[in-house]
Design a protein around this motif. Structure first.
Motif, short mmCIF file in Angstrom:
data_model
loop_
_atom_site.label_atom_id
_atom_site.label_comp_id
_atom_site.label_asym_id
_atom_site.label_seq_id
_atom_site.Cartn_x
_atom_site.Cartn_y
_atom_site.Cartn_z
N ARG A 214 73.18 -32.30 24.92
CA ARG A 214 74.26 -32.14 25.90
C ARG A 214 73.75 -32.33 27.33
N SER A 239 71.50 -34.31 19.28
CA SER A 239 71.98 -32.99 18.82
C SER A 239 73.45 -33.13 18.42
N ARG A 240 73.94 -32.12 17.76
CA ARG A 240 75.35 -32.16 17.35
C ARG A 240 76.28 -32.13 18.57
N GLN A 253 72.60 -37.84 14.22
CA GLN A 253 72.49 -36.38 14.37
C GLN A 253 71.33 -35.78 13.56
N VAL A 254 70.55 -34.96 14.24
CA VAL A 254 69.43 -34.26 13.61
C VAL A 254 69.82 -32.79 13.49
N GLY A 255 69.55 -32.21 12.33
CA GLY A 255 69.81 -30.78 12.20
C GLY A 255 70.45 -30.41 10.87
N GLN A 256 70.91 -29.19 10.83
CA GLN A 256 71.44 -28.60 9.59
C GLN A 256 72.54 -29.44 8.97
N THR A 257 73.44 -29.95 9.81
CA THR A 257 74.53 -30.77 9.28
C THR A 257 74.31 -32.25 9.60
N GLY A 270 66.87 -32.71 26.86
CA GLY A 270 68.15 -32.06 27.19
C GLY A 270 68.78 -31.40 25.98
N SER A 272 68.73 -27.72 23.80
CA SER A 272 68.31 -26.32 24.01
C SER A 272 67.43 -25.79 22.89
N GLN A 276 70.23 -24.44 14.39
CA GLN A 276 70.77 -25.51 13.53
C GLN A 276 70.14 -26.86 13.87
N HIS A 277 69.67 -27.02 15.09
CA HIS A 277 68.95 -28.25 15.43
C HIS A 277 67.50 -28.16 14.94
N ASN A 291 63.19 -30.24 29.38
CA ASN A 291 64.37 -29.40 29.65
C ASN A 291 64.20 -28.77 31.02
N ARG A 292 65.29 -28.66 31.76
CA ARG A 292 65.13 -28.08 33.11
C ARG A 292 65.12 -26.56 33.10
N ASP A 309 63.93 -32.20 35.40
CA ASP A 309 65.17 -32.96 35.25
C ASP A 309 64.90 -34.22 34.42
N LEU A 310 65.60 -34.32 33.31
CA LEU A 310 65.37 -35.46 32.42
C LEU A 310 65.65 -36.79 33.12
C1 LIG Z 1 77.45 -24.66 11.00
C2 LIG Z 1 76.80 -25.31 12.17
C3 LIG Z 1 76.05 -26.44 11.96
C4 LIG Z 1 75.42 -27.08 13.04
N1 LIG Z 1 74.66 -28.19 12.82
C5 LIG Z 1 73.98 -28.73 13.85
C6 LIG Z 1 73.12 -29.85 13.66
O1 LIG Z 1 73.00 -30.41 12.55
N2 LIG Z 1 72.43 -30.32 14.71
C7 LIG Z 1 72.53 -29.79 15.96
O2 LIG Z 1 71.88 -30.28 16.90
N3 LIG Z 1 73.35 -28.74 16.19
C8 LIG Z 1 74.08 -28.21 15.16
N4 LIG Z 1 74.93 -27.18 15.42
C9 LIG Z 1 75.22 -26.83 16.81
C10 LIG Z 1 74.16 -25.95 17.47
O3 LIG Z 1 74.46 -24.60 17.23
C11 LIG Z 1 74.15 -26.17 19.01
O4 LIG Z 1 75.44 -25.93 19.51
C12 LIG Z 1 73.73 -27.57 19.40
O5 LIG Z 1 72.52 -27.92 18.77
C13 LIG Z 1 73.54 -27.60 20.92
O6 LIG Z 1 73.22 -28.91 21.32
P1 LIG Z 1 72.39 -29.15 22.65
O7 LIG Z 1 71.06 -28.48 22.55
O8 LIG Z 1 72.41 -30.59 22.91
O9 LIG Z 1 73.31 -28.47 23.76
P2 LIG Z 1 73.06 -27.19 24.63
O10 LIG Z 1 72.76 -26.00 23.81
O11 LIG Z 1 74.22 -27.09 25.56
O12 LIG Z 1 71.75 -27.51 25.46
C14 LIG Z 1 71.68 -28.47 26.46
C15 LIG Z 1 70.30 -28.34 27.11
O13 LIG Z 1 70.14 -29.36 28.07
C16 LIG Z 1 69.42 -28.82 29.16
N5 LIG Z 1 69.70 -29.66 30.33
C17 LIG Z 1 70.90 -29.81 30.97
N6 LIG Z 1 70.77 -30.72 31.96
C18 LIG Z 1 69.48 -31.13 31.95
C19 LIG Z 1 68.75 -32.06 32.73
N7 LIG Z 1 69.31 -32.76 33.73
N8 LIG Z 1 67.41 -32.24 32.45
C20 LIG Z 1 66.80 -31.54 31.48
N9 LIG Z 1 67.46 -30.66 30.68
C21 LIG Z 1 68.79 -30.47 30.93
C22 LIG Z 1 69.92 -27.40 29.29
O14 LIG Z 1 68.98 -26.59 29.97
C23 LIG Z 1 70.10 -27.01 27.84
O15 LIG Z 1 68.94 -26.37 27.34
C24 LIG Z 1 75.58 -26.54 14.36
C25 LIG Z 1 76.34 -25.39 14.54
C26 LIG Z 1 76.94 -24.79 13.47
C27 LIG Z 1 77.75 -23.53 13.72
#
Ligand SMILES: Cc1cc2nc3c(=O)[nH]c(=O)nc-3n(C[C@H](O)[C@H](O)[C@H](O)COP(=O)(O)OP(=O)(O)OC[C@H]3O[C@@H](n4cnc5c(N)ncnc54)[C@H](O)[C@@H]3O)c2cc1C
Length: 327
Positions: A214, A239-240, A253-257, A270, A272, A276-277, A291-292, A309-310
């Protein structure tokens, strides 16, 4: 019942997928424990061509059928032939990759021959007359030990990347099966196959993966990851959150699902590091996270934590790699 272990080989262009080599590796260990053989089954065009590679990973005998039915028809012919082989060879266990095809075939096979079925297997342990499976459950938070009871045969769906392929050279003898499919297995036929954009990249087979989350903020920044991945010979994962936002197709997509990967290098950009990831990438040999947020959970399992900052770090990294390659 014999001490033989059977392995169902998934093929890609006539060659065994990496997951088949993982299964051959663990099957060779299990079979050695009980003094049995590793029997692999490959079905489809040019299947016999897989013998050399499989032999290098411990397969004693490759059972093949190159009947076109295995290319054209869905699971029924596979189940039909595998059930016959399970009855003929009476192996101790049949191993499948825990993939879409593996799950389809294994579940039907187990029902057909009255076998015990275990999915999500991350380890297998031989105990003389039976094999115990360790199964990963609840997003990888628990590992349970499962023993097949009241069934002579155990059918195991093994998670991709749970084992590292290890060479133990043998020369696999090829036996071509005399199989004439009956009309009863010609139920559902493959019509049209459409390859989704990005599907061609097999994340499970990649040795370098650059994944975005994200933090990228939209679809366009994935171009930055593609440029970096291209420089280091990697594939792009996600990520999801990025997939759900529609920034990149699900195939990434990498992770549980999503996919479970085990590359030499995994770069989480970027992302977290939600549990699940993590369950999909935590066994990578080396993990680099950008990650920032210095407290991002992904840093707990990364070998190299880059706080920043990525949008500054990724282009700078790509440029530096290009510069060094050109030097
Ligand atoms: C049943 C179930 C199954 C799931 N299966 C999966 C799965 O298979 N795979 C998966 O990935 N998730 C899965 N999820 C979702 C998981 O719980 C998280 O919501 C998801 O992994 C979050 O994705 P993210 O890390 O990209 O987003 P976020 O958690 O929002 O993290 C974004 C990160 O980006 C960083 N960031 C923001 N801007 C910058 C920048 N400019 N430079 C550097 N860093 C920055 C932030 O600090 C933050 O750490 C599942 C959830 C459930 C409930």
């Amino acid at each position: 019942m014999s001490s033989d272990i059977m392995v169902y080989v998934e093929l890609e262009n006539g060659q065994p997928k990496r997951t088949a080599l993982e299964l051959a590796t663990v099957a060779a260990d299990l079979a050695a424990h009980g003094g049995g053989k590793v029997l692999a089954i490959a079905l489809g065009p040019n299947a016999a061509g897989a013998a050399d590679r499989l032999g290098r990973y411990g397969v004693d005998q490759l059972l093949v059928s190159e009947d076109p039915i295995f290319e054209e028809f869905l699971v029924d012919p596979h189940v039909d032939l595998l059930a016959r082989l399970a009855q003929e060879f009476e192996p101790q266990a049949v191993l499948f990759s825990d993939s879409a095809d593996g799950r389809d075939i294994a579940a039907r096979l187990a029902a057909r021959v009255g076998a015990g079925l275990v999915s999500g297997v991350v380890d297998l342990v031989a105990h003389g007359d039976h094999v115990d499976a360790h199964e990963s459950i609840f997003g990888g938070n628990f590992v349970t030990t499962v023993e097949v009871q009241n069934a002579r045969l155990g059918v195991f769906l093994v998670r991709p990347n749970a084992f590292t392929p290890k060479e133990s050279p043998k020369s696999a003898a090829v036996r071509t099966l005399d199989y004439t499919p009956g009309d009863d297995v010609k139920r559902a036929r493959r019509g049209r196959t459409v390859l989704e954009e990005g599907e061609a990249t097999s994340l499970e087979e990649a040795s370098v993966i650059v994944s975005g989350g994200r933090g990228l903020g939209g679809p366009e920044p994935f171009a930055l990851l593609e440029q970096l991945a291209a420089e280091i010979g990697g594939a792009v994962g996600a990520s999801r959150a990025a997939v759900d936002a529609g920034w990149i197709p699900y195939a990434h997509q990498v992770g549980q699902t999503g996919r479970t990967v085990k590359p030499s290098l995994y770069m989480a950009v970027g992302i977290s590091g939600a549990v699940q990831h993590r369950v999909g990438m935590q066994t990578a040999d080396t993990i680099v996270a950008i990650n920032r947020d210095p407290d991002a959970p992904i840093f707990q399992l990364s070998d190299l934590a880059v706080v920043g900052d990525l949008f500054k770090i990724v282009p700078a990294l790509t440029a530096e790699i290009k510069r060094r390659k050109g030097a």
